[in-house]
Design a protein around this motif. Structure first.
Motif, mmCIF file in Angstrom:
data_model
loop_
_atom_site.group_PDB
_atom_site.id
_atom_site.type_symbol
_atom_site.label_atom_id
_atom_site.label_comp_id
_atom_site.label_asym_id
_atom_site.label_seq_id
_atom_site.Cartn_x
_atom_site.Cartn_y
_atom_site.Cartn_z
ATOM 1 N N SER A 10 12.841 3.396 2.021
ATOM 2 C CA SER A 10 12.099 3.679 0.792
ATOM 3 C C SER A 10 13.103 3.796 -0.350
ATOM 4 N N ARG A 12 13.706 3.963 -4.705
ATOM 5 C CA ARG A 12 13.209 4.129 -6.073
ATOM 6 C C ARG A 12 14.327 3.675 -7.003
ATOM 7 N N PRO A 15 13.619 3.551 -14.037
ATOM 8 C CA PRO A 15 12.539 2.858 -14.758
ATOM 9 C C PRO A 15 13.039 1.595 -15.463
ATOM 10 N N THR A 45 6.942 -4.229 -2.865
ATOM 11 C CA THR A 45 6.769 -3.295 -3.976
ATOM 12 C C THR A 45 5.636 -2.348 -3.623
ATOM 13 N N GLY A 48 1.083 0.376 -7.503
ATOM 14 C CA GLY A 48 0.922 1.453 -8.461
ATOM 15 C C GLY A 48 2.225 2.048 -8.945
ATOM 16 N N ASP A 49 3.356 1.599 -8.403
ATOM 17 C CA ASP A 49 4.646 2.151 -8.817
ATOM 18 C C ASP A 49 5.674 1.021 -8.817
ATOM 19 N N ASP A 51 8.529 0.783 -9.775
ATOM 20 C CA ASP A 51 9.916 1.189 -9.580
ATOM 21 C C ASP A 51 10.185 1.673 -8.158
ATOM 22 N N ARG A 52 9.232 1.439 -7.264
ATOM 23 C CA ARG A 52 9.396 1.893 -5.877
ATOM 24 C C ARG A 52 9.216 0.714 -4.935
ATOM 25 N N THR A 116 -3.968 -0.597 -7.592
ATOM 26 C CA THR A 116 -2.776 0.054 -8.116
ATOM 27 C C THR A 116 -2.903 1.565 -8.153
ATOM 28 N N GLU A 117 -3.753 2.121 -7.313
ATOM 29 C CA GLU A 117 -3.844 3.571 -7.247
ATOM 30 C C GLU A 117 -2.576 4.129 -6.631
ATOM 31 N N PRO A 118 -1.964 5.130 -7.276
ATOM 32 C CA PRO A 118 -0.733 5.691 -6.711
ATOM 33 C C PRO A 118 -1.001 6.416 -5.391
ATOM 34 N N ASP A 120 1.317 8.600 -2.020
ATOM 35 C CA ASP A 120 2.578 9.163 -1.558
ATOM 36 C C ASP A 120 3.051 8.336 -0.373
#
Length: 129
Positions: A10, A12, A15, A45, A48-49, A51-52, A116-118, A120
């Motif tokens: 994982s 990150r 930005p 990817t 929803g994020d 940058d992750r 694109t729902e964030p 965890d």
């Protein structure tokens, strides 16, 4: 007989620096996939994020994985990542290919759905393995 091993990484990035992660992966992926014992090496990817990211790896053995970590292209890549990553990568080792296959299928479904729902990612991985 060697026991296969899976790796979930994982990542990150800072930005706006996602392109640097994608470019680096694109550069090293053919080299990694040509390594002895590499079965799977994929970048996804996180929906929803932007940058992750998640890298999914599957190796024929822990020896093949250990050799991968020492390859010159990996040492060079690791030296470049602090410039654009927002902290160290989180690595999870798994010992059942079904776990990697389940996560891969879920990630690909998210990519295709456009949802694109964030969520965890760590919680998601824990629930799947």
């Amino acid at each position: 007989m060697p026991k296969p091993i899976g790796v979930i990484v994982s990542i990150r990035v800072e930005p706006g620096r996602a392109t640097e992660q994608v470019d680096l992966f694109s550069e090293i992926a053919p080299l990694v996939r040509a390594e002895p014992g590499c079965v799977t090496y994929e970048l996804h990817t996180v929906a929803g994020d932007p940058d992750r990211f998640v890298i999914l790896e599957w190796w024929e053995s822990s020896d093949a994985l250990a050799a991968h970590d020492e390859m010159p292209h990996m040492v060079a890549a690791d030296a470049r990542t602090p410039a654009f990553r927002d902290g160290p990568a989180h690595v999870t080792l798994v010992d059942q290919q079904a776990q990697i296959s389940t996560l891969r299928a879920a990630l690909i479904a998210e990519e295709r759905s456009g949802n694109t729902e964030p969520f965890d990612l760590d919680e998601f991985i824990s629930a799947k393995i």
